[in-house]
Design a protein around this motif. Sequence first.
Motif, PDB file in Angstrom:
ATOM      1  N   THR A 139      -9.376  -4.405   7.390  1.00 24.57           N
ATOM      2  CA  THR A 139      -9.813  -5.169   8.553  1.00 24.57           C
ATOM      3  C   THR A 139      -9.137  -4.592   9.798  1.00 24.57           C
ATOM      4  N   SER A 140      -7.812  -4.360   9.687  1.00 26.89           N
ATOM      5  CA  SER A 140      -7.097  -3.641  10.748  1.00 26.89           C
ATOM      6  C   SER A 140      -7.046  -2.160  10.382  1.00 26.89           C
ATOM      7  N   ASP A 141      -6.823  -1.299  11.355  1.00 25.97           N
ATOM      8  CA  ASP A 141      -6.486   0.097  11.079  1.00 25.97           C
ATOM      9  C   ASP A 141      -4.975   0.216  11.245  1.00 25.97           C
ATOM     10  N   VAL A 142      -4.326   0.821  10.272  1.00 22.95           N
ATOM     11  CA  VAL A 142      -2.866   0.907  10.313  1.00 22.95           C
ATOM     12  C   VAL A 142      -2.444   2.339  10.001  1.00 22.95           C
ATOM     13  N   LEU A 143      -1.508   2.841  10.811  1.00 25.12           N
ATOM     14  CA  LEU A 143      -0.899   4.148  10.544  1.00 25.12           C
ATOM     15  C   LEU A 143       0.543   3.876  10.166  1.00 25.12           C
ATOM     16  N   PHE A 144       0.998   4.416   9.045  1.00 22.50           N
ATOM     17  CA  PHE A 144       2.402   4.212   8.724  1.00 22.50           C
ATOM     18  C   PHE A 144       3.038   5.418   8.066  1.00 22.50           C
ATOM     19  N   ALA A 145       4.366   5.489   8.206  1.00 14.96           N
ATOM     20  CA  ALA A 145       5.140   6.604   7.667  1.00 14.96           C
ATOM     21  C   ALA A 145       6.414   6.042   7.077  1.00 14.96           C
ATOM     22  N   VAL A 146       6.796   6.489   5.883  1.00 15.49           N
ATOM     23  CA  VAL A 146       8.046   5.985   5.294  1.00 15.49           C
ATOM     24  C   VAL A 146       9.172   6.985   5.546  1.00 15.49           C
ATOM     25  N   SER A 147      10.373   6.462   5.687  1.00 19.54           N
ATOM     26  CA  SER A 147      11.520   7.332   5.920  1.00 19.54           C
ATOM     27  C   SER A 147      12.773   6.671   5.360  1.00 19.54           C
TER      28      SER A 147
ATOM     29  N   SER B  14       0.823  -1.212   0.000  1.00 22.47           N
ATOM     30  CA  SER B  14       0.000   0.000   0.000  1.00 22.47           C
ATOM     31  C   SER B  14       0.855   1.258   0.000  1.00 22.47           C
ATOM     32  N   ALA B  15       2.025   1.198   0.649  1.00 17.14           N
ATOM     33  CA  ALA B  15       2.903   2.374   0.654  1.00 17.14           C
ATOM     34  C   ALA B  15       3.214   2.776  -0.787  1.00 17.14           C
TER      35      ALA B  15
ATOM     36  N   LEU C  96       3.927   6.567  -1.590  1.00 20.97           N
ATOM     37  CA  LEU C  96       4.780   7.021  -0.487  1.00 20.97           C
ATOM     38  C   LEU C  96       6.240   6.650  -0.737  1.00 20.97           C
ATOM     39  N   VAL C  97       6.911   7.416  -1.573  1.00 26.56           N
ATOM     40  CA  VAL C  97       8.337   7.167  -1.769  1.00 26.56           C
ATOM     41  C   VAL C  97       9.152   8.387  -1.328  1.00 26.56           C
ATOM     42  N   ARG C  98       8.473   9.375  -0.718  1.00 25.07           N
ATOM     43  CA  ARG C  98       9.185  10.552  -0.197  1.00 25.07           C
ATOM     44  C   ARG C  98       9.356  10.436   1.302  1.00 25.07           C
ATOM     45  N   ASP C  99      10.478  10.929   1.805  1.00 26.30           N
ATOM     46  CA  ASP C  99      10.777  10.882   3.237  1.00 26.30           C
ATOM     47  C   ASP C  99       9.650  11.551   4.036  1.00 26.30           C
ATOM     48  N   GLY C 100       9.123  10.868   5.043  1.00 26.38           N
ATOM     49  CA  GLY C 100       8.123  11.464   5.930  1.00 26.38           C
ATOM     50  C   GLY C 100       6.683  11.306   5.456  1.00 26.38           C
ATOM     51  N   ALA C 101       6.454  10.740   4.269  1.00 28.60           N
ATOM     52  CA  ALA C 101       5.077  10.593   3.778  1.00 28.60           C
ATOM     53  C   ALA C 101       4.329   9.568   4.636  1.00 28.60           C
ATOM     54  N   CYS C 102       3.052   9.870   4.921  1.00 22.66           N
ATOM     55  CA  CYS C 102       2.278   9.059   5.874  1.00 22.66           C
ATOM     56  C   CYS C 102       0.995   8.528   5.249  1.00 22.66           C
ATOM     57  N   ALA C 103       0.515   7.420   5.770  1.00 25.22           N
ATOM     58  CA  ALA C 103      -0.750   6.866   5.283  1.00 25.22           C
ATOM     59  C   ALA C 103      -1.529   6.196   6.395  1.00 25.22           C
ATOM     60  N   LEU C 104      -2.809   6.043   6.084  1.00 26.84           N
ATOM     61  CA  LEU C 104      -3.774   5.467   6.998  1.00 26.84           C
ATOM     62  C   LEU C 104      -4.472   4.361   6.227  1.00 26.84           C
ATOM     63  N   SER C 105      -4.416   3.128   6.734  1.00 24.88           N
ATOM     64  CA  SER C 105      -5.116   2.048   6.059  1.00 24.88           C
ATOM     65  C   SER C 105      -6.256   1.587   6.954  1.00 24.88           C
TER      66      SER C 105
ATOM     67  N   LEU D  99      10.260  -2.777   6.141  1.00 25.80           N
ATOM     68  CA  LEU D  99      10.934  -2.228   4.966  1.00 25.80           C
ATOM     69  C   LEU D  99       9.926  -2.152   3.827  1.00 25.80           C
ATOM     70  N   SER D 100      10.031  -1.082   3.059  1.00 23.19           N
ATOM     71  CA  SER D 100       9.080  -0.891   1.963  1.00 23.19           C
ATOM     72  C   SER D 100       9.725  -1.347   0.644  1.00 23.19           C
ATOM     73  N   PRO D 101       8.904  -1.659  -0.360  1.00 22.89           N
ATOM     74  CA  PRO D 101       9.467  -2.125  -1.637  1.00 22.89           C
ATOM     75  C   PRO D 101      10.416  -1.114  -2.292  1.00 22.89           C
ATOM     76  N   SER D 102      10.320   0.171  -1.915  1.00 22.25           N
ATOM     77  CA  SER D 102      11.219   1.171  -2.506  1.00 22.25           C
ATOM     78  C   SER D 102      12.572   1.167  -1.810  1.00 22.25           C
ATOM     79  N   GLY D 103      12.722   0.326  -0.767  1.00 29.06           N
ATOM     80  CA  GLY D 103      13.986   0.285  -0.030  1.00 29.06           C
ATOM     81  C   GLY D 103      13.972   1.201   1.177  1.00 29.06           C
ATOM     82  N   ASP D 104      12.886   1.976   1.369  1.00 29.92           N
ATOM     83  CA  ASP D 104      12.776   2.839   2.543  1.00 29.92           C
ATOM     84  C   ASP D 104      12.371   2.035   3.772  1.00 29.92           C
ATOM     85  N   HIS D 105      12.470   2.694   4.946  1.00 32.22           N
ATOM     86  CA  HIS D 105      11.908   2.118   6.165  1.00 32.22           C
ATOM     87  C   HIS D 105      10.448   2.539   6.280  1.00 32.22           C
ATOM     88  N   MET D 106       9.677   1.748   7.035  1.00 21.81           N
ATOM     89  CA  MET D 106       8.273   2.071   7.286  1.00 21.81           C
ATOM     90  C   MET D 106       8.012   1.956   8.774  1.00 21.81           C
ATOM     91  N   ALA D 107       7.703   3.079   9.417  1.00 20.34           N
ATOM     92  CA  ALA D 107       7.254   3.031  10.811  1.00 20.34           C
ATOM     93  C   ALA D 107       5.779   2.664  10.771  1.00 20.34           C
TER      94      ALA D 107
END
Length: 516
Positions: free
Chosen positions: A295-303, A277-278, A283-292, A317-325
């Motif tokens: 079934t679950s609610d998920v908050l995530f941010a890539v960095s 989903s990232a 979400l391939v820019r530093d600090g970009a955030c999403a809400l999924s 880890l995200s498919p772009s090679g970034d980290h995902m909080a």
Amino acid sequence: MLVLGLDSSTQSLTAVVLDAGSGRVVHQRALNFDRDLPAYGTRSGVLPHADPALVHAPPLMWVEALDRILAELSAAVDLSQVAAIAGSAQQHGSVYLRDSFPTALAGLRHDAPLAGQLAEVFSRATAPVWLDSSTGDDCRAIDAALGGPAATQRITGSAAYERFTGPQIRRFARLEPQAWAATAHVRLVSSFLASLLAGRVVGTDWGDGSGMNLMDLGTRTWHRSALDAVSPDLERRLGSPMPPAAQLGFIAPALARRYGLPASCRLLPWTGDNPSSAIGLGLVRDGACALSLGTSDVLFAVSQTRPAMPPAGHTFLSPSGDHMALFCFANGSLAREAVKDAHRLDWDGFTAALGRTAPGNAGRLMLPWFRPEIVPKVPVAGVRRIGYAAGDADADVRAVVEGQFLSMRLRAEAAGIRPVELCATGGAAQNIAILQIAADILRCPVRRSQITNTAALGAAVRAARLATGREWGETIATTVLPHLGGAVEPRAESAATYAAAAAAYARAEQSALTAG
Ligand code: ADP
Ligand code: XUL
């Protein structure tokens, strides 16, 4: 030239076909497990069980769903034009397979249903999924072996969590030693389904691998002590972690023939639904955030660099090679549905009830723990209503939604995540009234993707990048940005109300957790 993205989520399997060059969505289709594959007896995609901590699904159902959706796609789209396929799946779930699995994959026939050909390959008939919370003892053992929860989090990206694959494997090996001895391969839902398409057993991508408590997030290799804490002789059953851009070769010849795909159709590893989903939300820019809001609610941010996470958070880890909080709340759509159903409402009725109450709900609050919660850790379900009674439908509807986003706000603050904008996805993101409450409580504009399943879109985007050879920026500009809708803006007039509600929620949560 077309590309295909697939997502096997908790409740459904979705396919998105894109024109790789223009990014146009050529076709979308979803199968709902309960409705479309009723023979497996699932409710909301999982098998009902007397013990709410035990949440499993039948892996053969995922096989049949994949077979079915590809057959349906071949009737609707010219699949001979598909240059590449990628996929994603609900994270953490594990599939247990006999040593006959590779032979069964290699010998797949084009002229018979896949489920019948693979029915005998499982050493465990069911697969524990992310809603399972039965592995508390195993979590403690893994944390103890690695030096405590903070050490497990530092090494693997998360403290040991009940739904994570390492603790799940440990419980199985411990309680069912004979079936464990008969298990030659353990795969995540993602790498299991990728193996079917490849016609051979493939490894796990780093993104989904970071949800196992087994991988060293720094080196992206299995961590020896984590493996040993789960079971001796685990490594040979897992295969190697691999980069999300690793090429898996071509579609298995029998499947190419079965669905009319070209023999030259290339495959990428499948990843977790959140990492996918990232990408589907761009979400391939530093600090970009999403809400999924699935079934679950998920908050995530890539960095780009590894985030400093509080104990309850995960780093993937995200498919772009970034980290995902990432923070995952088990009481997402299933909790909203519980309230909707208790008051005999449909979603329109639920939305109308939100319209009859004001932000802050006149001080009425809910701790929405309809099932054991992941964040904060609540091992036994138990909803707390403060300032009203369960029979008050309007108060209840607003309280569940506000309670969910207030909890999310507290976690975002603890992690130093202050979103400038949130991209929203998942079934409940269709509901603008829910997004308005999210915008007000989380204090930023919320933009929704017009593609309901952004995990499937993200998979198609990864396939488009492979097929076109374009960079991420250009790929996202053509395949993702055109689907992002206008923003729901936060309302200044509710800011003070929600600041007070967040403080009240934190106090109520603290007192409930202390009381046990
Ligand atoms: P998953 O990907 O986890 O299988 P989805 O993202 O498909 O789940 O979301 C499914 C959920 O969306 C359903 O369980 C339902 O509760 C929720 N949903 C669907 N329509 C609405 C709506 N109009 N308002 C709120 N929630 C909705
Ligand atoms: C994330 C998690 C859930 C599943 C649901 O850690 O457990 O979001 O991925 O699909």
